[in-house]
Motif scaffolding. Structure first.
Motif, mmCIF file in Angstrom:
data_model
loop_
_atom_site.group_PDB
_atom_site.id
_atom_site.type_symbol
_atom_site.label_atom_id
_atom_site.label_comp_id
_atom_site.label_asym_id
_atom_site.label_seq_id
_atom_site.Cartn_x
_atom_site.Cartn_y
_atom_site.Cartn_z
ATOM 1 N N SER A 129 0.825 -1.207 0.000
ATOM 2 C CA SER A 129 0.000 0.000 0.000
ATOM 3 C C SER A 129 0.857 1.255 0.000
ATOM 4 C CB SER A 129 -0.938 0.008 1.207
ATOM 5 O OG SER A 129 -1.844 -1.066 1.135
ATOM 6 N N ARG A 130 1.939 1.226 0.795
ATOM 7 C CA ARG A 130 2.794 2.412 0.866
ATOM 8 C C ARG A 130 3.586 2.619 -0.421
ATOM 9 N NH1 ARG A 130 4.853 2.995 7.169
ATOM 10 N NH2 ARG A 130 2.737 3.299 8.014
ATOM 11 N N ARG A 132 2.296 1.584 -3.420
ATOM 12 C CA ARG A 132 1.249 1.903 -4.391
ATOM 13 C C ARG A 132 0.745 3.338 -4.272
ATOM 14 N NH1 ARG A 132 -2.315 3.694 -6.519
ATOM 15 N NH2 ARG A 132 -4.105 2.758 -7.606
ATOM 16 N N LEU A 133 0.943 3.978 -3.119
ATOM 17 C CA LEU A 133 0.449 5.353 -2.969
ATOM 18 C C LEU A 133 1.156 6.322 -3.917
ATOM 19 C CD1 LEU A 133 2.527 7.423 -1.237
ATOM 20 C CD2 LEU A 133 1.732 6.052 0.667
ATOM 21 N N TRP A 134 2.336 5.910 -4.453
ATOM 22 C CA TRP A 134 2.983 6.757 -5.464
ATOM 23 C C TRP A 134 2.106 6.882 -6.711
ATOM 24 C CZ3 TRP A 134 6.969 9.925 -4.798
ATOM 25 C CH2 TRP A 134 7.769 9.732 -3.662
ATOM 26 N N SER A 136 -1.151 6.992 -6.561
ATOM 27 C CA SER A 136 -2.166 7.968 -6.167
ATOM 28 C C SER A 136 -1.618 9.391 -6.262
ATOM 29 C CB SER A 136 -2.641 7.679 -4.740
ATOM 30 O OG SER A 136 -3.149 6.365 -4.637
ATOM 31 N N GLU A 247 -7.652 8.345 -0.537
ATOM 32 C CA GLU A 247 -7.085 7.031 -0.884
ATOM 33 C C GLU A 247 -5.642 6.914 -0.413
ATOM 34 O OE1 GLU A 247 -5.185 5.676 -5.066
ATOM 35 O OE2 GLU A 247 -7.280 6.294 -5.162
ATOM 36 N N ILE A 248 -4.865 7.998 -0.573
ATOM 37 C CA ILE A 248 -3.464 7.993 -0.147
ATOM 38 C C ILE A 248 -3.358 7.772 1.358
ATOM 39 C CG2 ILE A 248 -1.424 9.472 0.138
ATOM 40 C CD1 ILE A 248 -2.133 10.721 -2.577
ATOM 41 N N PHE A 251 -3.974 4.157 2.073
ATOM 42 C CA PHE A 251 -2.805 3.364 1.687
ATOM 43 C C PHE A 251 -1.699 3.476 2.745
ATOM 44 C CE2 PHE A 251 -3.781 3.391 -3.120
ATOM 45 C CZ PHE A 251 -4.240 2.092 -3.064
ATOM 46 N N TRP A 252 -1.483 4.701 3.254
ATOM 47 C CA TRP A 252 -0.403 4.907 4.219
ATOM 48 C C TRP A 252 -0.684 4.173 5.528
ATOM 49 C CZ3 TRP A 252 4.400 6.391 3.906
ATOM 50 C CH2 TRP A 252 5.101 6.700 5.085
ATOM 51 N N ALA A 299 -11.591 6.586 -0.264
ATOM 52 C CA ALA A 299 -10.581 5.941 0.576
ATOM 53 C C ALA A 299 -10.883 4.460 0.758
ATOM 54 C CB ALA A 299 -10.524 6.638 1.943
ATOM 55 N N GLY A 303 -9.338 2.589 -2.211
ATOM 56 C CA GLY A 303 -8.064 2.422 -1.515
ATOM 57 C C GLY A 303 -7.934 1.118 -0.755
#
Length: 319
Positions: A129-130, A132-134, A136, A247-248, A251-252, A299, A303
């Motif tokens: 997730s962290r 993949r947030l790139w 987003s 969503e970010i 993910f974080w 989210a 997300g």
């Protein structure tokens, strides 16, 4: 972050930057060309149609040949080349052919990179997730920049924006690392038929289908819908951005969420939020407050749903 993961982060950024251009503004661009609704529906659905069969075809080819990296590079370059006609034509049939071919190659790249990512991270949905947030962040950057540029210069600049982003995506497609072929990875237990016979797998696939079905009209017509209710291009850009910022955040914080809640609980909660979110969009188009609340639901409707689904897929379809 290692060099390999940095390259994957860059790929995610560019891939979803393309989505940040295409999802909010492609329908508006087609509307500016005076296409009727049925043609807009076809042209906006082509990327989703290709996602039905093309990833499976490319994935099978990658497993058979053991050339995942080469296929990814081919997909990046061919996607760029096939999008080039957007600069040259504004007619329905040439646009249909260009987007159909371009999205056939473009749709191949994400599943290959997702498989590489989950293999490198050993199915860890929190770390995934962290990373993949790139993607987003790329979506947010492209949506905001394009929104203000379109408001200043007109939606006719969209094709050039698509080409610039696709060129960047093609570059990162050459930098994504390789992983061992599927035959050398841990394999799922049982045949594909056995896996699909599991109740939890069927439930997962049905829930993903229904969530995608709900998002289809949203991605195709949301910008047109709110524009008809008087919103400016910059306001539309910020509505999309609010959704992706939410969503970010999810993910974080996914590592903490997965430690506190079960994957099943997160999946069910996302489905409940989806019902409320799309109801709000339907009844609240005149209210910026309700539209903002609906976008915060992204989210969980995308997300957490995406991260949970990826974890389930890696669990049941290893290798």
């Amino acid at each position: 972050m290692s060099k390999s993961l940095f390259a994957i982060a860059g790929f995610y950024f560019c891939y979803f930057a393309f989505n940040g251009l295409f999802s909010p503004y492609w329908g508006l661009y087609l509307t500016s060309l005076s296409f009727p609704a049925w043609q807009i529906g076809i042209l906006t659905s082509l990327t989703q149609i290709n996602r039905i069969y093309a990833p499976a075809l490319w994935g099978w080819l990658a497993d058979r040949s053991g050339q995942r990296r080469s296929i990814l590079r081919l997909a990046g370059v061919a996607g760029l080349v096939c999008f080039m006609p957007l600069l040259l034509t504004q007619s329905f049939w040439p646009l249909l052919l260009a987007v159909l071919l371009a999205s056939f190659f473009w749709s191949a790249s994400l599943p290959l990179v997702e498989a590489t990512t989950m293999s490198l991270l050993v199915g860890d949905s929190g770390r995934y997730s962290r990373l993949r947030l790139w993607g987003s962040l790329g979506f947010v950057a492209a949506t905001l920049v394009a929104g203000y540029l379109i408001e200043a210069q007109g939606v006719a600049i969209l094709p050039m924006g698509v080409i610039v982003v696709m060129a960047s995506l093609a570059l990162y497609s050459w930098l994504v690392p390789d992983v061992p072929p599927a035959a050398k990875l841990a394999q799922s237990e049982g045949s594909l038929r056995d896996i699909l016979a599991r109740r939890e797998v069927r439930a997962l696939l049905v829930s993903c289908f229904l969530m995608s079905l709900a998002h289809g009209p949203y991605y195709s017509f949301y910008s047109i819908f709110v524009a008809e209710h008087g919103l400016s291009q910059s306001a539309i850009a910020w509505l999309w951005t609010v959704g992706v910022l939410a969503e970010i955040l999810v993910f974080w914080f996914m590592p903490q969420l997965t430690r506190r809640f079960s994957l099943k609980g997160l999946l069910l909660f996302g489905l409940l939020v989806a019902v409320l979110r799309f109801a709000l969009i339907g009844v609240g188009a005149e209210s910026m407050l309700l539209l903002l609340l609906a976008q915060l639901g992204h989210a969980f409707t995308f997300g957490s749903q995406h991260a949970v689904a990826m974890s389930y897929v890696h669990r049941h379809f290893a290798g």
